[in-house]
Design an enzyme around this catalytic site. Structure first.
Site, PDB file in Angstrom:
ATOM      1  N   PRO A  74       2.128  -2.841 -11.874  1.00 56.34           N
ATOM      2  CA  PRO A  74       0.983  -3.718 -11.691  1.00 56.34           C
ATOM      3  C   PRO A  74       0.027  -3.242 -10.609  1.00 56.34           C
ATOM      4  O   PRO A  74       0.430  -2.921  -9.494  1.00 56.34           O
ATOM      5  CB  PRO A  74       1.616  -5.063 -11.297  1.00 56.34           C
ATOM      6  N   GLU A  75      -1.221  -3.231 -10.974  1.00 55.44           N
ATOM      7  CA  GLU A  75      -2.301  -3.039 -10.016  1.00 55.44           C
ATOM      8  C   GLU A  75      -2.930  -4.414  -9.809  1.00 55.44           C
ATOM      9  O   GLU A  75      -2.399  -5.412 -10.290  1.00 55.44           O
ATOM     10  CB  GLU A  75      -3.308  -2.021 -10.558  1.00 55.44           C
TER      11      GLU A  75
END
Length: 273
Positions: A2-3
């Site tokens: 996840p960014e």
DNA sequence: ACTAACCTGTAA
DNA sequence: TTACAGGTTAGT
């Protein structure tokens, strides 16, 4: 995995379910996934606390409990936080189970890089890795001038600068490549060579790409899921990430795939200068 | 500024 | 069997 857009989506989908719920019991299946504070254990600190709210800083999730305790979670590559309304048998890679007043929260991570750390809320920023983070790219305080100021006197490649969490918080390999494509800038450019107009374009591209990622509920190119186990859809909108060797959607030229700042980087050598 | 290390799974 | 994967950090 996840960014910023994925972590933001996890935050929103999780908060809907767990706001104001008490953590009744914590089961550590793989204890290295968590970290306590000084001589106090993670489960000792967090058990019995109530979840007040969940915030996000860069790629970090801040699960804020009562009695001034915060759980700082980082998913790294493959971490997941899943909420279940009913009690569930832990899956193969589930490392921590939080039994709540209603339902359960499972932390899972195939690659075992992700961590959850318990820390007193007043020390949450000063005594953790949050301290070094750059500005939030979607806050209104983040202006083109701030971007230029964050680059400072650096001479590194654009790709490296945007991946650097102390420059700007929350961008990773996907959104950096997508932002650079949208801005028409080569990942090989040195940050100190940007004109004022290019700096403006980059700033706008970063905000547009991250907001579009959030609107699409993240990129499920591979492992990412939100707190409900659902995929995002931004992988359908990707212009360059994961498309090395395929034609540029802008000009048709074959997209370049190179290694830069230790990461696979895809860009169009015609559209990006 | 680059590489190895942390891990497991999947695809070439 | 090998290379590679949305990240970070500690080591040259």
């Amino acid at each position: 995995m996840p960014e910023l857009p994925e972590v933001e989506t996890i935050r929103r989908t999780l908060l809907e379910h767990v706001k104001d719920l008490k953590i009744e019991e914590i089961t550590l299946i793989w204890p290295s996934a968590v970290c306590g504070w000084q001589d106090k254990s993670f489960e000792g600190l967090a058990t019995g606390r109530r979840i007040k709210t969940i915030e996000r800083r860069g790629k970090y999730l801040l699960i804020m409990l009562d009695e001034d305790l915060t759980l700082i979670a980082h998913m790294r590559m493959t971490g997941r936080l899943n909420y279940f309304a009913e009690s569930q048998e832990p899956e193969k890679h589930t490392h921590v189970v939080f039994r709540l007043e209603h339902g359960e929260l499972h932390f899972s991570d195939v690659r075992k890089f992700g961590r959850i750390q318990a820390i007193p809320t007043p020390l949450c920023i000063s005594e953790s890795s949050l301290r070094k983070l750059g500005p939030e790219p979607l806050e209104k305080e983040f202006t083109p001038e701030v971007l230029k100021e964050r680059f400072g006197k650096k001479k590194v490649f654009l790709k490296a600068a945007l991946l650097d969490q102390t420059v700007l918080a929350g961008m990773g390999n996907i959104y950096v490549d997508e932002s650079l494509f949208l801005a028409g800038l080569s990942p090989n450019r040195r940050v100190d060579t940007l004109s004022k107009e290019e700096n403006l374009r980059l700033h706008r591209a970063i905000q547009n790409v991250l907001q579009a990622g959030i609107d699409a509920r993240g990129t499920s190119f591979r492992d990412y899921r939100d707190a409900n186990g659902e995929k995002g859809s931004f992988e359908l909108a990707l212009q360059v990430y994961g498309r090395g060797g395929e034609p540029c959607r802008g000009c048709g030229q074959t997209l370049e795939r190179i290694r830069l700042a230790g990461r696979t980087t895809v860009y169009c050598s015609r559209c990006q200068n």
